[in-house]
Design an enzyme around this catalytic site. Structure first.
Site, PDB file in Angstrom:
ATOM      1  N   CYS A  31       6.063  -7.421   7.060  1.00 32.21           N
ATOM      2  CA  CYS A  31       7.082  -6.928   7.995  1.00 32.21           C
ATOM      3  C   CYS A  31       7.454  -8.055   8.949  1.00 32.21           C
ATOM      4  CB  CYS A  31       6.565  -5.726   8.786  1.00 32.21           C
ATOM      5  SG  CYS A  31       7.812  -5.054   9.921  1.00 32.21           S
ATOM      6  N   CYS A  34      -1.488   1.940   7.445  1.00 31.63           N
ATOM      7  CA  CYS A  34      -1.097   1.067   6.341  1.00 31.63           C
ATOM      8  C   CYS A  34      -1.201  -0.387   6.769  1.00 31.63           C
ATOM      9  CB  CYS A  34       0.333   1.393   5.915  1.00 31.63           C
ATOM     10  SG  CYS A  34       0.354   2.460   4.474  1.00 31.63           S
ATOM     11  N   CYS A  43      -0.140  -3.528  14.951  1.00 25.53           N
ATOM     12  CA  CYS A  43       0.067  -3.137  13.560  1.00 25.53           C
ATOM     13  C   CYS A  43      -0.448  -4.203  12.587  1.00 25.53           C
ATOM     14  CB  CYS A  43       1.569  -2.901  13.340  1.00 25.53           C
ATOM     15  SG  CYS A  43       2.001  -2.591  11.617  1.00 25.53           S
ATOM     16  N   GLU A  78       0.827  -1.212   0.000  1.00 28.46           N
ATOM     17  CA  GLU A  78       0.000   0.000   0.000  1.00 28.46           C
ATOM     18  C   GLU A  78       0.861   1.262   0.000  1.00 28.46           C
ATOM     19  OE1 GLU A  78      -2.595   0.086   3.399  1.00 28.46           O
ATOM     20  OE2 GLU A  78      -3.083  -2.019   3.132  1.00 28.46           O
ATOM     21  N   CYS A 105       3.064   8.457   1.852  1.00 29.75           N
ATOM     22  CA  CYS A 105       3.472   7.464   2.845  1.00 29.75           C
ATOM     23  C   CYS A 105       3.844   6.198   2.066  1.00 29.75           C
ATOM     24  CB  CYS A 105       2.306   7.213   3.796  1.00 29.75           C
ATOM     25  SG  CYS A 105       2.670   6.013   5.066  1.00 29.75           S
TER      26      CYS A 105
HETATM   27  N1  SAH Z   1       8.254  -0.069  10.503  1.00 39.08           N
HETATM   28  C1  SAH Z   1       8.386   1.314  10.705  1.00 39.08           C
HETATM   29  C2  SAH Z   1       7.609   2.157   9.748  1.00 39.08           C
HETATM   30  C3  SAH Z   1       6.236   1.713   9.372  1.00 39.08           C
HETATM   31  S1  SAH Z   1       5.004   1.875  10.585  1.00 39.08           S
HETATM   32  C4  SAH Z   1       8.050   1.660  12.136  1.00 39.08           C
HETATM   33  O1  SAH Z   1       7.529   0.820  12.847  1.00 39.08           O
HETATM   34  O2  SAH Z   1       8.350   2.779  12.548  1.00 39.08           O
HETATM   35  C5  SAH Z   1       4.739   3.639  10.670  1.00 39.08           C
HETATM   36  C6  SAH Z   1       4.189   4.091  11.997  1.00 39.08           C
HETATM   37  O3  SAH Z   1       2.814   3.658  12.150  1.00 39.08           O
HETATM   38  C7  SAH Z   1       4.953   3.524  13.182  1.00 39.08           C
HETATM   39  O4  SAH Z   1       5.189   4.489  14.157  1.00 39.08           O
HETATM   40  C8  SAH Z   1       3.996   2.475  13.677  1.00 39.08           C
HETATM   41  O5  SAH Z   1       4.257   2.120  14.995  1.00 39.08           O
HETATM   42  C9  SAH Z   1       2.649   3.132  13.438  1.00 39.08           C
HETATM   43  N2  SAH Z   1       1.511   2.212  13.507  1.00 39.08           N
HETATM   44  C10 SAH Z   1       1.492   0.889  13.276  1.00 39.08           C
HETATM   45  N3  SAH Z   1       0.251   0.382  13.483  1.00 39.08           N
HETATM   46  C11 SAH Z   1      -0.528   1.424  13.858  1.00 39.08           C
HETATM   47  C12 SAH Z   1      -1.897   1.544  14.233  1.00 39.08           C
HETATM   48  N4  SAH Z   1      -2.711   0.498  14.242  1.00 39.08           N
HETATM   49  N5  SAH Z   1      -2.349   2.755  14.577  1.00 39.08           N
HETATM   50  C13 SAH Z   1      -1.523   3.852  14.554  1.00 39.08           C
HETATM   51  N6  SAH Z   1      -0.241   3.786  14.214  1.00 39.08           N
HETATM   52  C14 SAH Z   1       0.268   2.589  13.874  1.00 39.08           C
HETATM   53 FE1  SF4 Z   2       6.657  -3.584  11.212  1.00 42.42          FE
HETATM   54 FE2  SF4 Z   2       4.336  -2.488  11.822  1.00 42.42          FE
HETATM   55 FE3  SF4 Z   2       6.166  -2.842  13.732  1.00 42.42          FE
HETATM   56 FE4  SF4 Z   2       6.560  -0.968  11.821  1.00 42.42          FE
HETATM   57  S1  SF4 Z   2       4.928  -0.994  13.381  1.00 42.42           S
HETATM   58  S2  SF4 Z   2       8.025  -2.523  12.574  1.00 42.42           S
HETATM   59  S3  SF4 Z   2       5.583  -1.997  10.076  1.00 42.42           S
HETATM   60  S4  SF4 Z   2       5.143  -4.472  12.587  1.00 42.42           S
END
Ligand code: SAH
Ligand code: SF4
Length: 385
Positions: free
Chosen positions: A126, A364, A133, A100, A119
């Site tokens: 992952c 995402c 997430c 995405e 984004c």
């Molecule tokens: N893997 C990287 C980048 C992708 S996630 C990381 O973890 O930083 C991007 C951001 O979205 C991260 O801060 C992650 O913790 C947050 N995120 C993941 N799931 C989420 C959710 N359900 N609601 C809000 N933020 C979320």
């Molecule tokens: Fe992976 Fe989601 Fe954790 Fe970012 S927040 S490291 S995308 S599992």
């Protein structure tokens, strides 16, 4: 070595820096000066067809279409939020994997002009399994190539070029026709795919091409301490965001398994070194999980943890986008109370506005999850609103 797309065995030109493209042309007996012309077509004119490159000889255009491609992706679905400020695409890669990307449009506020932020995903799936997430629940498929990362940005850049966006209800604000920012906050962990992510950022940064300033790029990481140290040596002015989400090892290990490998002391030490080397502020993302990490006690602990970084630490509070029944979003009072404690302790902070809720929630990973669930029960839908 030039990257070759797996199934087509064609070179993806979006994965090459300008010197690499010059080299690629030289290897084929073509004039290296053509590289700048091609770069201009790809990253400024934003064409996605070699036949449009009208200042190249016909023979070179023919050769390019046989031996090269412009991005490896097919759009499977596109959704626009009702107010058209959030657009989401689901891309199918050459091997069928789905990722995405999201475009977020911001109208001008006060002194700041409008922004168009993409984004971007860095991996299919992952490997880090954070419990809140949606991507983390899918497991890891593979790294994206630099070209697959760049292609996501160019897709939205072409959309805005073709139809500039005007902020509804804001007469007088100039339409926005180009991408102003990118954030590596889509699917995947960018620092786990370090080489391809850095290559993509350098390509997008190139002043001969897309020319997006490094200060307009943000890499978000789950906290891979050695990679943070490596990044500090790259001499890049990009922004770094750390997904912190808990101020104690006990709590962080529960929601973020990576904490067992790189616990807080190690992570914070890497951030401290990063700040010392780059003199740049670091953003700490803190997903607020109601009743889990949003209490006054945790706000105090968070403030104490970040106090040694002084003005170099900024906290971005993110009310969780509930992906399953396990977590709930805190209400406005709880968010305010949490932030007030940080303010009182001198920790600068902000709250991320929720976006695009009407298009399958903003986080995402959720669009792909919904798409795959619907694919299990029906023919493949091409969703567009
Ligand atoms: N893997 C990287 C980048 C992708 S996630 C990381 O973890 O930083 C991007 C951001 O979205 C991260 O801060 C992650 O913790 C947050 N995120 C993941 N799931 C989420 C959710 N359900 N609601 C809000 N933020 C979320
Ligand atoms: Fe992976 Fe989601 Fe954790 Fe970012 S927040 S490291 S995308 S599992």
């Amino acid at each position: 070595m030039t990257p070759i797309s797996q199934t087509q065995k064609k070179t993806d030109l979006l994965a090459l820096t300008l010197p690499q493209l010059q080299e690629w042309l030289k290897e084929r007996g073509e004039a290296p000066f053509r590289a700048k012309q091609i770069y201009n077509w790809l990253f400024r004119q934003l064409v996605n067809d070699f036949s449009a490159m009208s200042n190249l000889p016909q023979s070179l255009r023919q050769r390019l279409s046989e031996e090269a491609c412009i991005g490896p992706t097919v759009i499977r679905s596109e959704l626009h939020s009702k107010d058209d400020r959030t657009r989401k695409i689901l891309l199918e890669l050459s091997d069928g994997k789905l990722v995405e990307s999201v475009l977020m449009l911001y109208p001008p506020i006060g002194e700041s002009s409008s922004r168009a932020t993409v984004c971007v995903s860095s991996q299919a799936g992952c490997a880090f399994g954070c419990t809140f997430c949606a991507t983390g629940q899918m497991g890891f498929d593979r790294h994206l190539s630099a070209g697959e990362i760049v292609a996501q940005v160019l897709f939205f850049a072409r959309e805005l070029q073709a139809a500039p966006w005007t902020a509804a209800g804001l007469p007088g604000s100039a339409p926005i026709d180009h991408i102003t920012n990118i954030v590596l906050m889509g699917m995947g962990e960018p620092l786990h795919n370090y080489t391809n992510v850095l290559q993509a950022l350098r390509i997008l940064n190139s002043s001969d091409g897309f020319n997006l300033g490094a200060r307009h790029m943000t890499v978000s990481t789950v906290g891979l301490a050695p990679a943070i140290r490596k990044l500090s040596q790259e001499n890049l002015q990009i922004n770094l965001a750390i997904s912190l989400h808990a101020p104690t090892d006990e709590l962080r290990s529960q929601t973020m398994p990576v904490n067992r490998k790189y616990p807080l002391t190690e992570l914070l030490a890497a951030c401290k070194d990063y700040i010392a080397t780059t003199k740049r502020q670091v953003t700490f993302e803190y997903v607020l999980l109601s009743g889990v990490n949003d209490t006054a006690e945790y706000a105090e602990k968070l403030a104490a943890l970040l106090a040694p970084l002084k003005q170099f630490a900024h906290v971005n509070c993110i009310p969780v986008n509930a992906t399953s029944a396990s977590y709930q979003t805190p209400g406005p009072d709880a968010i305010r109370a949490f932030r007030n404690i940080l303010f009182e302790r001198g920790i600068s902070n902000s709250v991320r506005a929720e976006r695009g809720d009407d298009i399958a929630a903003a986080a995402c990973g959720q669009l792909r999850t919904r798409f795959e669930n619907s694919r299990k029960t029906a023919a493949i839908p091409v969703v567009s609103q």
